[in-house]
Design a protein around this motif. Structure first.
Motif, PDB file in Angstrom:
ATOM      1  N   HIS A  22       1.004  -1.274  -0.041  1.00 32.06           N
ATOM      2  CA  HIS A  22       0.330  -0.134  -0.527  1.00 32.06           C
ATOM      3  C   HIS A  22       0.655   1.341  -0.276  1.00 32.06           C
ATOM      4  O   HIS A  22       1.309   1.783   0.448  1.00 32.06           O
ATOM      5  N   VAL A  23       0.501   2.150  -0.923  1.00 33.55           N
ATOM      6  CA  VAL A  23       1.458   3.015  -1.250  1.00 33.55           C
ATOM      7  C   VAL A  23       0.639   4.486   0.079  1.00 33.55           C
ATOM      8  O   VAL A  23      -0.595   4.282  -0.030  1.00 33.55           O
ATOM      9  N   GLN A  24       1.371   5.417  -0.128  1.00 35.65           N
ATOM     10  CA  GLN A  24       0.826   6.407   1.177  1.00 35.65           C
ATOM     11  C   GLN A  24       0.797   7.738   0.493  1.00 35.65           C
ATOM     12  O   GLN A  24       2.050   7.906  -0.104  1.00 35.65           O
ATOM     13  N   LEU A  25       0.743   8.602   0.633  1.00 30.00           N
ATOM     14  CA  LEU A  25       0.521   9.903   0.333  1.00 30.00           C
ATOM     15  C   LEU A  25       1.484  10.727   1.829  1.00 30.00           C
ATOM     16  O   LEU A  25       1.380  10.072   2.376  1.00 30.00           O
ATOM     17  N   LYS A  26       2.882  10.826   1.394  1.00 27.32           N
ATOM     18  CA  LYS A  26       3.715  11.241   1.682  1.00 27.32           C
ATOM     19  C   LYS A  26       3.750  12.861   1.903  1.00 27.32           C
ATOM     20  O   LYS A  26       4.081  12.951   3.146  1.00 27.32           O
ATOM     21  N   ASP A  32      -2.638  18.845   4.557  1.00 24.60           N
ATOM     22  CA  ASP A  32      -3.496  18.173   5.341  1.00 24.60           C
ATOM     23  C   ASP A  32      -3.779  19.197   5.849  1.00 24.60           C
ATOM     24  O   ASP A  32      -3.320  19.781   7.144  1.00 24.60           O
ATOM     25  N   PHE A  47       3.143  10.649  -3.498  1.00 23.66           N
ATOM     26  CA  PHE A  47       3.299   9.488  -2.508  1.00 23.66           C
ATOM     27  C   PHE A  47       4.865   8.507  -2.208  1.00 23.66           C
ATOM     28  O   PHE A  47       6.031   9.088  -2.502  1.00 23.66           O
ATOM     29  N   SER A  48       4.969   7.399  -1.726  1.00 23.16           N
ATOM     30  CA  SER A  48       5.928   7.047  -0.815  1.00 23.16           C
ATOM     31  C   SER A  48       6.349   6.114  -2.057  1.00 23.16           C
ATOM     32  O   SER A  48       7.673   5.505  -2.529  1.00 23.16           O
ATOM     33  N   ASP A  78       6.064   9.006  -8.791  1.00 21.08           N
ATOM     34  CA  ASP A  78       6.304   9.563  -6.967  1.00 21.08           C
ATOM     35  C   ASP A  78       5.337  10.628  -7.007  1.00 21.08           C
ATOM     36  O   ASP A  78       5.025  11.360  -5.444  1.00 21.08           O
ATOM     37  N   MET A 106      -6.843   3.007  -4.546  1.00 15.84           N
ATOM     38  CA  MET A 106      -6.450   3.751  -3.112  1.00 15.84           C
ATOM     39  C   MET A 106      -7.298   5.276  -2.955  1.00 15.84           C
ATOM     40  O   MET A 106      -6.986   5.605  -4.176  1.00 15.84           O
ATOM     41  N   GLU A 108      -7.569   8.846  -0.945  1.00 12.75           N
ATOM     42  CA  GLU A 108      -7.138   9.847  -0.003  1.00 12.75           C
ATOM     43  C   GLU A 108      -7.991  10.789  -0.255  1.00 12.75           C
ATOM     44  O   GLU A 108      -8.665  11.164  -1.252  1.00 12.75           O
TER      45      GLU A 108
END
Length: 115
Positions: A22-26, A32, A47-48, A78, A106, A108
């Motif tokens: 799973h990739v995340q918003l880095k 935010d 992203f990660s 990314d 995913m 976000e």
């Protein structure tokens, strides 16, 4: 004993590949929940790992969509960035849908405010 070792290695592989799938918003700009004193000049997402962005929607006060030129791309990356129009004071929400390299869908969301 050999079967137990093989079994444990298989379990370790499944859990390690799941953990990294799973990739995340880095990082994002604006961040935010940012409270900005002026309109941001751009929207940047990092992203990660590489993702394919299929949707990025910016909504302003009263949920009104803000057009900033997002178009889905086939090439994975990314990091992404778009120039933004002048935003009036109010609350803003960025919704995104993206796919990681494993094809996992995913979502976000991030929010920010312009004073």
């Amino acid at each position: 004993m050999k079967n137990l070792t093989t079994y444990l290695l298989a379990i370790a592989f499944v859990f390690s590949s799941t953990a990294f799938a799973h990739v995340q918003l880095k990082e994002s700009k604006p961040t935010d929940n940012a409270m900005l004193s002026s309109s941001p000049q751009s929207l940047s997402l990092t992203f990660s790992s590489d993702v394919r962005l299929v949707k990025v929607m910016l909504a302003g006060p009263q949920g009104k969509k803000v057009d900033f030129g997002f178009k889905p791309v086939n090439a994975a990356s990314d990091s992404f960035s778009w120039d933004l129009p002048q935003l009036s004071a109010g609350n803003y929400k960025v919704d995104m849908i993206f796919f990681g390299q494993d094809g996992h869908k995913m979502t976000e969301t991030l929010n920010f405010m312009v004073h």
